[in-house]
Scaffold this active site. Structure first.
Site, PDB file in Angstrom:
ATOM      1  N   GLY A   1       0.813  -1.208   0.000  1.00  0.00           N
ATOM      2  CA  GLY A   1       0.000   0.000   0.000  1.00  0.00           C
ATOM      3  C   GLY A   1       0.847   1.258   0.000  1.00  0.00           C
ATOM      4  N   SER A   2       0.434   2.226   0.790  1.00  0.00           N
ATOM      5  CA  SER A   2       1.041   3.565   0.747  1.00  0.00           C
ATOM      6  C   SER A   2       2.492   3.611   1.191  1.00  0.00           C
ATOM      7  CB  SER A   2       0.216   4.528   1.601  1.00  0.00           C
ATOM      8  OG  SER A   2      -1.078   4.679   1.059  1.00  0.00           O
TER       9      SER A   2
END
Length: 589
Positions: free
Chosen positions: A306-307
């Site tokens: 993810g981020s």
């Protein structure tokens, strides 16, 4: 004087004497024949049973298994001598012998033995009385002190088999790294015990002995080979921090009612792994009830980051001069359509700086920047960082992760890969990638063994690009607008990134999340890098900053304290007063 006409006359016996000698010889042969007949026919069964009771046995001499140490020479695994205590019962005495139980055992003996073994006298007595003949164990894995007390009783039918039991002082906290052996403490079955089993266990010895039918040694044949003890393993693990990290995971996973979690902390400068722990775990000193708890999730389980991948893809765009570090990006009110799919931001804005894209974790911003990179170049970056390939840190079960070939990417794949979807990895692979930001663009390979002094490095980014991105990540934690404020540490600046990624399961994304945080401190000159991931938080929050950030804080602040790392920011005055204010009331000095 008598004269002999021939030499044979000297030895010639009279007729009577010859009869006497012949009779004696015949009598001797008759006695031998009678004895042989007696033994072979009348005593046949007795002698066979007696002969069967004595055998030559090749007795194994166990080698001493090598120890496993942490970086400060604290024991993580050690073998302790124990004794399996048994009784050799060759016959059962008649009932009239009320004072004697069997062979040399008396009621007083049984009473004393039960006290030393701390066992029920009646159970021990019944076990002996129900055994007419043979060998019975009365206690396994007894301590040397117990064996010594029983030896002092000088009871011939008591036998002691010396063995080694494996002991793990750090219990659940280090179980996934150290692993365990089988019940006999001989073969390594998990973790480092399994990885280096042939080195740790050494070579067995043997000796030949004669034993009777109830395992009593009758004679030593003086034919033996001494065992060769195993070698020790010295790891980079710090068992103090390992325990702290495990307790932090346990605390917050319970608070957020999550499935599981993992934490890793490494020395940012040389790659030494100081912490690798997971929750739930298991106690390697006991019986394992759940095999799922034995998995070293930090290196076996993969996830989409993810981020936490945004700083890497955005930094590479700056490195390739596809974007300027102070450029303003049109984020289209937090909404963009790519290849028929919609990408959205949780906190939409019309435009953001590159710093704000990292600070506020904008998917749209990362996508817009990533679209300026060629798929081949983005894939080349991830491949260079080692995504999709084992680090080969020297632990069993390490996963490869997955990075598909760029030639198979669709437009949406390229977009999502810039903010951490479409690629999966284990937690250690993510930590390895972040060494780039802690070392001015140089990537360092993590290592687990203290005697490995070689630091393997590779240039990934320029020093200037790495420092700029590190400052952007500092704003994630140190500025109020950032998503990682719960990872702040008094007296130290932290540069890090939050991650909140949906779980991919059975071909589709579920409503569950991986919450993660990775960062380094002090950000001015990083000493440590730590990463935390929590699987499926179901209470209060599921965001990486809220769930994984506090665990990171607990681990990192203790590491900085234990290693006397100097502060790099001023302490809050009120906090300072709390730290130095003497305790009052019932507090003991």
């Amino acid at each position: 004087m008598k004269q002999f006409s021939h030499q044979s006359d000297i030895f010639e016996l009279s007729k009577n004497r010859r009869r006497v000698v012949l009779s004696l010889i015949l009598l001797l042969f008759l006695m031998l024949f009678s004895r042989a007949l007696y033994l072979q026919q009348i005593k046949k069964d007795f002698l066979q049973n007696k002969g069967d009771g004595f055998i030559v046995k090749n007795e194994v001499l166990q080698s001493y298994r090598g120890k496993i140490y942490d970086r400060n020479n604290n024991l993580l695994a050690v073998s302790s001598p124990t004794f399996d205590i048994g009784l050799s019962i060759s016959h059962k005495l008649p009932k009239k012998h009320n004072d004697q139980i069997a062979d040399n055992l008396t009621k007083e003996n049984i009473n004393e033995i039960s006290k030393i073994l701390k066992t029920d006298e009646k159970i021990l007595l019944n076990k002996i009385k129900n055994k007419k003949k043979g060998y019975i164990y009365i206690q396994k894995r007894s301590s040397p002190e117990t064996a010594k007390k029983l030896t002092a009783m000088r009871i011939p039918v008591l036998n002691f088999e010396k063995k080694y039991t494996r002991y793990y002082p750090n219990r659940e906290a280090s179980a996934h790294v150290v692993g365990k052996t089988d019940l006999n403490g001989i073969e390594g079955t998990e973790g480092l015990e399994r990885q280096w089993d042939s080195i740790l266990k050494g070579e067995k010895g043997h000796k030949k002995v004669v034993v009777d039918g109830v395992k009593r040694v009758i004679d030593d044949l003086n034919d033996f080979k001494l065992p060769k003890n195993g070698s020790d393993i010295l790891t980079t693990i710090d068992n103090r921090l390992q325990h702290i990290a495990y307790e932090a995971l346990k605390k917050y996973i319970g608070r957020y009612e999550a499935n599981s979690g993992s934490a890793i902390l490494i020395d940012a400068k040389n790659g030494d792994i100081l912490v690798m722990t997971n929750f739930p775990s298991y106690n390697p000193n006991g019986v394992v009830k759940s095999y799922d708890s034995m998995r070293n999730r930090a290196i076996t389980d993969v996830f989409e980051p993810g981020s936490t991948l945004k700083p890497i893809s955005v930094a590479y765009a700056m490195e390739k001069k596809k974007i300027k570090h102070n450029e303003i990006i049109d984020t289209r009110d937090g909404f963009i359509r790519v290849g028929g799919r919609v990408i959205k931001d949780d906190h939409p804005q019309d435009q953001m700086s590159v710093k704000e894209i990292i600070q506020k974790s904008s998917n749209v911003g990362a996508t817009k920047i990533g679209q300026r990179l060629e798929s081949k170049d983005l894939w080349g970056l991830y491949n260079k960082l080692g995504f999709g390939a084992k680090i080969n840190v020297g632990m069993p079960g390490e996963s490869n992760g997955r990075l598909s070939e760029y030639s198979n990417w669709k437009e949406i794949d390229h977009a999502t890969l810039t903010y951490g979807y479409g690629v999966n990895m284990n937690l250690l692979q993510l930590v390895k990638a972040y060494t780039v930001f802690a070392n001015d663009g140089l990537m360092i390979k993590p290592k687990l063994y203290k005697n490995d002094n070689f630091v393997e490095t590779e240039r990934v980014l320029s020093s200037s690009t790495s420092k700029i991105m590190k400052d952007f990540m500092k704003s994630v934690v140190e500025e109020e607008e950032g998503t990682g404020t719960k990872a702040r540490i008094p007296g130290y600046t932290v540069a890090g990134k939050t991650g909140t990624a949906r779980k991919y399961h059975n071909g589709e994304y579920s409503k569950d999340y991986f919450a993660s945080f990775i960062g380094m401190s002090p950000s001015s000159d990083p000493k440590f890098i730590a990463a935390v991931i929590v699987d499926t938080s179901t209470k209060k929050s599921f965001y990486g900053g809220a769930v994984a950030g506090p665990i990171f804080k607990d681990v990192m602040k203790n590491a900085l304290k234990l290693y006397d790392v100097p502060y790099d920011k001023e302490l809050n005055e009120n906090l300072m007063n709390k730290m130095v204010k003497p305790q009052t009331g019932d507090a003991k000095l």
